[in-house]
Design a protein around this motif. Sequence first.
Motif, PDB file in Angstrom:
ATOM      1  N   THR A 237       0.918  -1.254   0.227  1.00 26.55           N
ATOM      2  CA  THR A 237       0.057   0.156  -0.246  1.00 26.55           C
ATOM      3  C   THR A 237       1.002   1.280   0.053  1.00 26.55           C
ATOM      4  N   ASP A 239       0.876   5.428   0.276  1.00 27.78           N
ATOM      5  CA  ASP A 239       0.072   6.517   0.888  1.00 27.78           C
ATOM      6  C   ASP A 239       0.564   7.724   0.235  1.00 27.78           C
ATOM      7  N   SER A 241       1.178  10.967  -1.896  1.00 24.37           N
ATOM      8  CA  SER A 241       0.199  12.066  -2.603  1.00 24.37           C
ATOM      9  C   SER A 241       0.574  11.820  -4.265  1.00 24.37           C
ATOM     10  N   THR A 275      -3.424   4.705  -2.199  1.00 26.56           N
ATOM     11  CA  THR A 275      -4.544   5.248  -1.644  1.00 26.56           C
ATOM     12  C   THR A 275      -4.979   6.583  -1.709  1.00 26.56           C
ATOM     13  N   SER A 276      -3.979   7.319  -2.283  1.00 24.10           N
ATOM     14  CA  SER A 276      -4.262   8.870  -2.441  1.00 24.10           C
ATOM     15  C   SER A 276      -5.062   9.135  -3.639  1.00 24.10           C
ATOM     16  N   ALA A 279      -8.723   4.813  -2.893  1.00 23.29           N
ATOM     17  CA  ALA A 279      -8.636   4.292  -1.663  1.00 23.29           C
ATOM     18  C   ALA A 279      -9.092   2.888  -1.714  1.00 23.29           C
TER      19      ALA A 279
END
Length: 381
Positions: A237, A239, A241, A275-276, A279
């Motif tokens: 995963t 995260d 941006s 996820t940014s 998600a």
Amino acid sequence: MKQFVKRLLYGVLIVSTVCTLSGCNREETSTTVHADRGPVGYKAIAAMNASAAEKAEQSVRTMSREDKIGQLLFVGLQGTTLEEPQKDIMRKYRVGGILLDNDNMVSKEQVRTFTQGIRDNANVSSLMPPFIAMNRERMQYRPSLMLPWIQPKILSKQGLDAVSSLATRTAIEMRDLGFNLNLGVMVNTHSFYSYTDDVDRAARIGEIITKRYATNHVFTGYQFFPGGADYTVPGLTVDTSKASLMDDDGRVFARLIDATKEEHPMIMVNAVKVTSVDATHPVSVSKPILTDWLRNELGFTGVVVTDDIEVGATVSGMSMAEYAVRTINAGSDMVIIRNDAKHIKEVRDALLQAVADGTISEDRLDASVRRIMLMKFSNDQ
């Protein structure tokens, strides 16, 4: 006698007039129908005096739905010789690509025989010629088979001329062995397999490798969009941006998309989550990432291929059937199925059903087939 000739000429005139008025010129009608249909076989289309894009479009117009679905399948084959079971997989599922790995290769002559058998089987089975691929950077070094691929970071430190020289030699070698695609040029900067952690240098190395391979009629595929972390780790995963990714590996892909458009490289995606941007869904089934970002924002018009579907489906918690349908709808074009003929059938049947019931639209299917065929026609494949 004169009366008979007059009657005969009068009869011919009447028949001719009736045919003219009713449009019964059979030869002219037949010619028109044939022109509307156009050529059907790959060889006929390849022989057309037309651009690669026009040939791709003609393929889309004339291929059956089964053949179109087959183009989406990138399969592995078992063994080191092409026997009837492997031939049957090609014929039954009309596959668009074949990926060979270390277990399929013993010696140069054996590999040449294997790849020639693949091409011959496609020819006699009226198949569109498949991509025949390996991941050249990950192949085990065997002196009897191929040149060693220098550890990426060491190669990068030797300079761009060294990169170009090795890419040229290995491209010639791959073509000699019967391959037309190196599916796996690592352009991410965060992996053990990366050449460098400098994004500008990574883009330049990817460009050099792709252009050297293209000169020798071998396509390449970039791993793994959008980067920003070690995408060789299953289930990762990320995260970071989107803006940060575009200052990182995203910039590598943006530059390569612009610099190597004429060489028609593929881009490979896998089941990492960013996820940014999305998600909920992994990259390989994320429309916001594959369609909105990669295609619409970055302008990538080439073929998107998944990593091994068996891994992606497991990491995503989906069946392979569901994963296959969702990745195509998200924006992928080809699905890799490495090991099991039952899985190939499962994926093919799921895609056929999805097109039949409208889950995957005909336009969506045609868009993928058009991209695949443009690539195949663009480099004398």
